[in-house]
Design a protein around this motif. Structure first.
Motif, PDB file in Angstrom:
ATOM      1  N   VAL A 132     -13.578  47.158  -2.564  1.00 52.36           N
ATOM      2  CA  VAL A 132     -12.263  47.249  -3.189  1.00 52.36           C
ATOM      3  C   VAL A 132     -12.601  47.299  -4.694  1.00 52.36           C
ATOM      4  O   VAL A 132     -13.567  46.950  -5.397  1.00 52.36           O
ATOM      5  N   ASP A 133     -11.814  48.208  -5.364  1.00 57.26           N
ATOM      6  CA  ASP A 133     -11.960  48.215  -6.942  1.00 57.26           C
ATOM      7  C   ASP A 133     -11.129  46.822  -7.544  1.00 57.26           C
ATOM      8  O   ASP A 133      -9.873  46.840  -7.452  1.00 57.26           O
ATOM      9  N   VAL A 134     -12.053  45.934  -8.202  1.00 54.51           N
ATOM     10  CA  VAL A 134     -11.503  44.703  -8.511  1.00 54.51           C
ATOM     11  C   VAL A 134     -10.974  44.535  -9.867  1.00 54.51           C
ATOM     12  O   VAL A 134     -11.354  45.267 -10.569  1.00 54.51           O
ATOM     13  N   ARG A 135      -9.848  44.156 -10.001  1.00 58.22           N
ATOM     14  CA  ARG A 135      -8.951  43.664 -11.206  1.00 58.22           C
ATOM     15  C   ARG A 135      -9.616  42.403 -11.711  1.00 58.22           C
ATOM     16  O   ARG A 135      -9.664  42.210 -12.845  1.00 58.22           O
ATOM     17  N   SER A 136      -9.205  41.483 -10.526  1.00 55.83           N
ATOM     18  CA  SER A 136      -9.522  39.886 -10.892  1.00 55.83           C
ATOM     19  C   SER A 136      -9.915  39.383  -9.609  1.00 55.83           C
ATOM     20  O   SER A 136      -9.366  39.607  -8.724  1.00 55.83           O
TER      21      SER A 136
ATOM     22  N   SER B 120     -12.305  31.984 -12.539  1.00 54.93           N
ATOM     23  CA  SER B 120     -11.469  33.298 -12.640  1.00 54.93           C
ATOM     24  C   SER B 120     -12.479  34.163 -13.314  1.00 54.93           C
ATOM     25  O   SER B 120     -13.200  34.008 -14.247  1.00 54.93           O
ATOM     26  N   ASN B 121     -12.466  35.782 -12.769  1.00 60.41           N
ATOM     27  CA  ASN B 121     -13.697  36.378 -13.207  1.00 60.41           C
ATOM     28  C   ASN B 121     -12.786  37.515 -13.389  1.00 60.41           C
ATOM     29  O   ASN B 121     -12.133  38.277 -12.335  1.00 60.41           O
ATOM     30  N   PHE B 122     -12.898  38.492 -14.456  1.00 60.25           N
ATOM     31  CA  PHE B 122     -12.319  39.602 -14.811  1.00 60.25           C
ATOM     32  C   PHE B 122     -13.447  40.721 -15.257  1.00 60.25           C
ATOM     33  O   PHE B 122     -12.933  41.641 -15.556  1.00 60.25           O
ATOM     34  N   THR B 123     -14.671  40.608 -14.890  1.00 64.11           N
ATOM     35  CA  THR B 123     -15.821  41.260 -15.534  1.00 64.11           C
ATOM     36  C   THR B 123     -16.757  41.813 -14.427  1.00 64.11           C
ATOM     37  O   THR B 123     -17.811  42.279 -14.797  1.00 64.11           O
ATOM     38  N   GLY B 124     -16.332  41.971 -13.186  1.00 61.04           N
ATOM     39  CA  GLY B 124     -17.086  42.361 -12.266  1.00 61.04           C
ATOM     40  C   GLY B 124     -16.952  42.031 -10.674  1.00 61.04           C
ATOM     41  O   GLY B 124     -16.204  41.127 -10.452  1.00 61.04           O
ATOM     42  N   ASN B 125     -18.023  42.377  -9.898  1.00 64.84           N
ATOM     43  CA  ASN B 125     -17.758  41.997  -8.348  1.00 64.84           C
ATOM     44  C   ASN B 125     -18.773  40.921  -7.969  1.00 64.84           C
ATOM     45  O   ASN B 125     -18.740  40.497  -6.724  1.00 64.84           O
TER      46      ASN B 125
ATOM     47  N   VAL C 189      -8.532  38.212  -4.457  1.00 59.66           N
ATOM     48  CA  VAL C 189      -9.167  39.336  -5.058  1.00 59.66           C
ATOM     49  C   VAL C 189      -7.830  40.016  -5.659  1.00 59.66           C
ATOM     50  O   VAL C 189      -6.777  40.586  -4.603  1.00 59.66           O
ATOM     51  N   ILE C 190      -7.419  40.699  -6.617  1.00 63.00           N
ATOM     52  CA  ILE C 190      -6.424  41.461  -6.993  1.00 63.00           C
ATOM     53  C   ILE C 190      -7.192  42.852  -7.380  1.00 63.00           C
ATOM     54  O   ILE C 190      -8.062  42.843  -8.490  1.00 63.00           O
ATOM     55  N   SER C 191      -6.684  43.902  -6.632  1.00 60.93           N
ATOM     56  CA  SER C 191      -7.388  45.290  -6.832  1.00 60.93           C
ATOM     57  C   SER C 191      -6.760  45.898  -8.055  1.00 60.93           C
ATOM     58  O   SER C 191      -5.705  45.481  -8.541  1.00 60.93           O
ATOM     59  N   THR C 192      -7.418  46.960  -8.450  1.00 59.16           N
ATOM     60  CA  THR C 192      -6.934  47.905  -9.506  1.00 59.16           C
ATOM     61  C   THR C 192      -5.389  48.292  -9.418  1.00 59.16           C
ATOM     62  O   THR C 192      -4.593  48.707 -10.136  1.00 59.16           O
ATOM     63  N   SER C 193      -5.259  48.501  -8.012  1.00 57.30           N
ATOM     64  CA  SER C 193      -3.857  49.025  -7.691  1.00 57.30           C
ATOM     65  C   SER C 193      -2.865  47.982  -7.351  1.00 57.30           C
ATOM     66  O   SER C 193      -1.691  48.383  -7.036  1.00 57.30           O
TER      67      SER C 193
ATOM     68  N   PHE D 108      -5.889  40.282  -1.841  1.00 60.05           N
ATOM     69  CA  PHE D 108      -6.513  40.006  -0.697  1.00 60.05           C
ATOM     70  C   PHE D 108      -7.124  38.720  -0.852  1.00 60.05           C
ATOM     71  O   PHE D 108      -7.419  37.970  -1.862  1.00 60.05           O
ATOM     72  N   GLU D 109      -6.952  37.870   0.229  1.00 66.83           N
ATOM     73  CA  GLU D 109      -7.494  36.467   0.139  1.00 66.83           C
ATOM     74  C   GLU D 109      -8.480  36.243   1.630  1.00 66.83           C
ATOM     75  O   GLU D 109      -7.933  36.609   2.582  1.00 66.83           O
ATOM     76  N   LYS D 110      -9.491  35.664   1.052  1.00 68.92           N
ATOM     77  CA  LYS D 110     -10.589  35.335   2.372  1.00 68.92           C
ATOM     78  C   LYS D 110     -10.934  33.873   2.018  1.00 68.92           C
ATOM     79  O   LYS D 110     -11.239  33.370   0.780  1.00 68.92           O
TER      80      LYS D 110
END
Length: 76
Positions: free
Chosen positions: A21-25, A38-43, A59-63, A67-69
């Motif tokens: 997934v392309d991660v936004r946060s 909270s992480n906004f700088t990588g995977n 996880v919030i994707s760039t789109s 997603f929650e796990k």
């Protein structure tokens, strides 16, 4: 597709990574519903400071998809 997101290793100890997934946060939430990381700088996220237990990785994707796990954090 929510089943394609991967959070590993799980159970984890010091770090987790998110893939497919392309991660936004990324937020790591404890059982009381409080955001612990909270992480906004990588995977890859450092979780070495968290106590053992069960967490939710949100996880919030760039789109804009969310997603929650479940994550198990081992402290042996």
């Amino acid at each position: 597709n929510k089943s394609m997101i991967a959070i590993y290793p799980n159970p984890a100890q010091n770090f987790i990574s998110v893939s497919n997934v392309d991660v936004r946060s990324i937020n790591i939430i404890n059982s009381a519903g409080i955001v612990q990381v909270s992480n906004f700088t990588g995977n890859t996220i450092d979780i070495s400071h968290l106590p053992g237990g069960v967490y939710i990785v949100s996880v919030i994707s760039t789109s804009g998809q969310c997603f929650e796990k479940k994550l198990i954090l081992n402290r042996n």
